[in-house]
Design a protein around this motif. Structure first.
Motif, mmCIF file in Angstrom:
data_model
loop_
_atom_site.group_PDB
_atom_site.id
_atom_site.type_symbol
_atom_site.label_atom_id
_atom_site.label_comp_id
_atom_site.label_asym_id
_atom_site.label_seq_id
_atom_site.Cartn_x
_atom_site.Cartn_y
_atom_site.Cartn_z
ATOM 1 N N SER A 177 -0.053 5.310 0.404
ATOM 2 C CA SER A 177 -1.177 6.216 0.660
ATOM 3 C C SER A 177 -0.675 7.559 1.180
ATOM 4 O O SER A 177 0.351 7.635 1.864
ATOM 5 N N ASP B 94 -12.097 7.615 -8.793
ATOM 6 C CA ASP B 94 -12.024 8.869 -8.032
ATOM 7 C C ASP B 94 -10.659 9.541 -8.114
ATOM 8 O O ASP B 94 -10.230 10.216 -7.173
ATOM 9 N N ASN B 95 -9.970 9.370 -9.236
ATOM 10 C CA ASN B 95 -8.690 10.041 -9.432
ATOM 11 C C ASN B 95 -8.881 11.318 -10.242
ATOM 12 O O ASN B 95 -9.877 11.487 -10.944
ATOM 13 N N ARG C 185 -2.627 -1.423 -3.148
ATOM 14 C CA ARG C 185 -3.544 -0.302 -2.976
ATOM 15 C C ARG C 185 -2.761 1.011 -3.074
ATOM 16 O O ARG C 185 -1.817 1.239 -2.293
ATOM 17 N N ASN D 167 -3.605 4.851 -2.820
ATOM 18 C CA ASN D 167 -4.735 5.677 -2.401
ATOM 19 C C ASN D 167 -4.286 7.065 -1.949
ATOM 20 O O ASN D 167 -3.367 7.200 -1.130
ATOM 21 N N GLY D 168 -4.938 8.099 -2.487
ATOM 22 C CA GLY D 168 -4.770 9.446 -1.969
ATOM 23 C C GLY D 168 -3.393 10.044 -2.132
ATOM 24 O O GLY D 168 -2.961 10.846 -1.300
ATOM 25 N N ASN D 169 -2.714 9.708 -3.214
ATOM 26 C CA ASN D 169 -1.377 10.239 -3.460
ATOM 27 C C ASN D 169 -1.427 11.410 -4.438
ATOM 28 O O ASN D 169 -2.343 11.520 -5.254
ATOM 29 N N THR E 242 -5.733 -1.494 -6.811
ATOM 30 C CA THR E 242 -6.711 -0.441 -6.549
ATOM 31 C C THR E 242 -6.020 0.913 -6.621
ATOM 32 O O THR E 242 -5.085 1.182 -5.860
ATOM 33 N N GLU F 160 0.839 -1.199 0.000
ATOM 34 C CA GLU F 160 0.000 0.000 0.000
ATOM 35 C C GLU F 160 0.873 1.247 0.000
ATOM 36 O O GLU F 160 1.855 1.332 0.728
ATOM 37 N N THR G 77 -7.082 4.692 -6.295
ATOM 38 C CA THR G 77 -8.218 5.532 -5.912
ATOM 39 C C THR G 77 -7.756 6.846 -5.286
ATOM 40 O O THR G 77 -6.806 6.886 -4.499
ATOM 41 N N GLY G 78 -8.453 7.918 -5.643
ATOM 42 C CA GLY G 78 -8.266 9.196 -4.976
ATOM 43 C C GLY G 78 -6.914 9.838 -5.172
ATOM 44 O O GLY G 78 -6.492 10.658 -4.343
ATOM 45 N N ASN G 79 -6.222 9.527 -6.254
ATOM 46 C CA ASN G 79 -4.922 10.128 -6.528
ATOM 47 C C ASN G 79 -5.083 11.339 -7.448
ATOM 48 O O ASN G 79 -6.011 11.416 -8.246
#
Length: 445
Positions: free
Chosen positions: A144, A220-221, A173, A175-177, A195, A142, A197-199
């Motif tokens: 994040s 959600d990127n 995963r 996430n959020g990077n 996965t 992961e 997401t949110g990058n």
């Protein structure tokens, strides 16, 4: 002499604490900057090392499952001047959190190299002159809350490294990077069930780049000012949903989302705006493209030699050209909104009774003579396109286009009954007007 003795005593005390299992250990840059690698080497699996604010010299290798983190996030810097990775992780179960990694030398080795599974990287800030994070044979890891940005001056994009680079690393995963000014923001190859997401990825070549993957989730990127937002190639069972890809338009090959040799993939709920080509699909089959907002691009969608795809409930609005297609007749286009298309809805069901056929003339011409792209949307080209009607039955066609944008579809549905009544009333009015014209003509005779 005294300083050296103090550092030796501090090291002994701290190492003893680790060996006795006394829990998290704190060290300071002033005391143990030179002994950081030794301290990590002597730690036991499961130990936690907390670093006090300061600058620590790299490179650093972690070969056992420990936790290494800043006592206060953002105050600890790992500075690497070598040609080796600033941080190399060779053991599973490692967590590294809250460090700044400054590794700006242009080199072959990455700033962070992970070669084992179950590794977590959280809240890092990486300034790199190579690849930011490389994961090899590193399943179930992961990354994040991490920021990766290019740190070396005067380097062409083609010569930069990737932000996060995965090879043969599954179920990872990301996430959020936040990733900026690199080659590819996130590159996945032979890495399934990842996965993403949110990058947020900016000013790079490809935002998310998939090659030979299965089961990837891209959700959600945000992609901004890249060459291509999502480059998805030679994949199966990928989901690309609720992302935003904007202003990929500075390169002749720019696209919001590109599918090439992609199969059984879902592209849904994305906002694709202000790009050269919103959605590019080539040699791809069995995909579902639905409920996307594809707006203000030069070309909304291109379908090239792609078949058995379902394209439905998308909004094509404000594009210079809504669609281009070539050798892609066997797709199911149904219920999309094309703002340049004037349909007829006699029964008031919110869908046109005539289809929207995509003229293949320009795409076929430029496929044989690429230089003719200079005449895109020129009056002469549009005139020739209007004359071209050959083999119309083989054109890619939306058989029931929406009369209003999809976000109005539910209201149109609610008005279905009254819409039918309105259509009937319109026919009666038309008939009445015709009768009045006939009567007037007879009187004048």
């Amino acid at each position: 002499m005294i300083g050296g003795v103090c550092r030796w005593i501090a090291a002994v005390v701290l190492l003893a604490g680790l060996c006795l299992g006394l829990g998290p250990v704190s060290i300071t840059a002033a005391e143990l900057a030179d002994e950081l690698q030794e301290l990590v080497d002597r730690a036991l699996p499961g130990d936690t090392i907390q670093l006090e604010p300061g600058i620590y010299e790299g490179p650093l290798t972690i070969s056992k499952g420990i936790i290494l983190k800043a006592a206060r996030a953002g105050t600890v810097t790992l500075l690497n001047r070598s040609q080796e990775p600033a941080l190399k992780i060779e053991a599973s179960g490692v967590l590294v959190a809250g460090l700044h990694i400054i590794d700006e030398a242009v080199k072959e080795s990455p700033s962070v190299l992970v070669t084992s599974g179950g590794v977590r990287l959280e809240g890092l800030l990486i300034r790199t002159g190579s690849d930011g994070i490389v994961m090899r044979n590193a399943d179930e890891g992961e990354v994040s809350g991490t920021t990766i940005e290019w740190g070396a001056a005067d380097v062409r994009m083609a010569d930069k490294g990737n932000g996060i680079d995965l090879y043969n690393s599954h179920s990872v995963r990301l996430n959020g990077n936040a990733i900026r000014d690199v080659h590819d923001g996130i590159y996945l190859e032979n890495s399934d069930d990842t996965t993403v997401t949110g990058n947020r990825i900016e000013r790079s070549r490809y935002g998310v780049h998939c090659m030979y993957t299965r089961g990837t989730l891209i959700r959600d990127n945000e992609g901004l000012l890249n060459v291509t937002g999502a480059m998805v190639m030679a994949v199966r069972d990928v989901e690309i949903s609720t992302n935003t890809f904007m202003k990929q338009n500075e390169n002749v090959n720019s696209q919001g989302i590109l599918l090439y040799d992609a199969h059984d993939t879902l592209v849904a709920g994305n906002t694709v705006e202000g790009n050269r080509v919103g959605l590019y699909v080539e040699l791809s089959t069995g995909n579902r493209i639905e409920s996307n907002a594809i707006s203000y691009n030069f070309i909304g969608i291109q379908l090239l030699e792609s078949n058995d795809n379902r394209v439905s409930n998308n909004r094509f609005q404000g594009n210079v050209a809504d669609a281009q297609a070539r050798s892609s007749a066997d797709n199911d286009l149904n219920g999309n909104y094309w703002d340049t298309f004037q349909g007829i809805d006699a029964d008031g069901d919110g869908r046109s009774d005539i289809g929207y056929a995509i003229n293949p003339f320009f795409q076929s011409l430029t496929g044989k003579r690429p230089a003719f792209q200079l005449f895109f949307q020129s009056p002469g080209m549009m005139f020739l396109e209007g004359l071209y009607q050959s083999e119309r039955q083989s054109w890619t066609t939306d058989r029931a286009p929406l009369m209003a944008p999809p976000h109005l579809a539910e209201h149109v549905g609610e008005r279905g009954q009254s819409g039918s009544a309105t259509g009937l009333a319109g026919l009666l009015l038309l008939g009445g007007a015709g009768a009045m014209i006939l009567m007037t003509r007879r009187r004048s005779i």
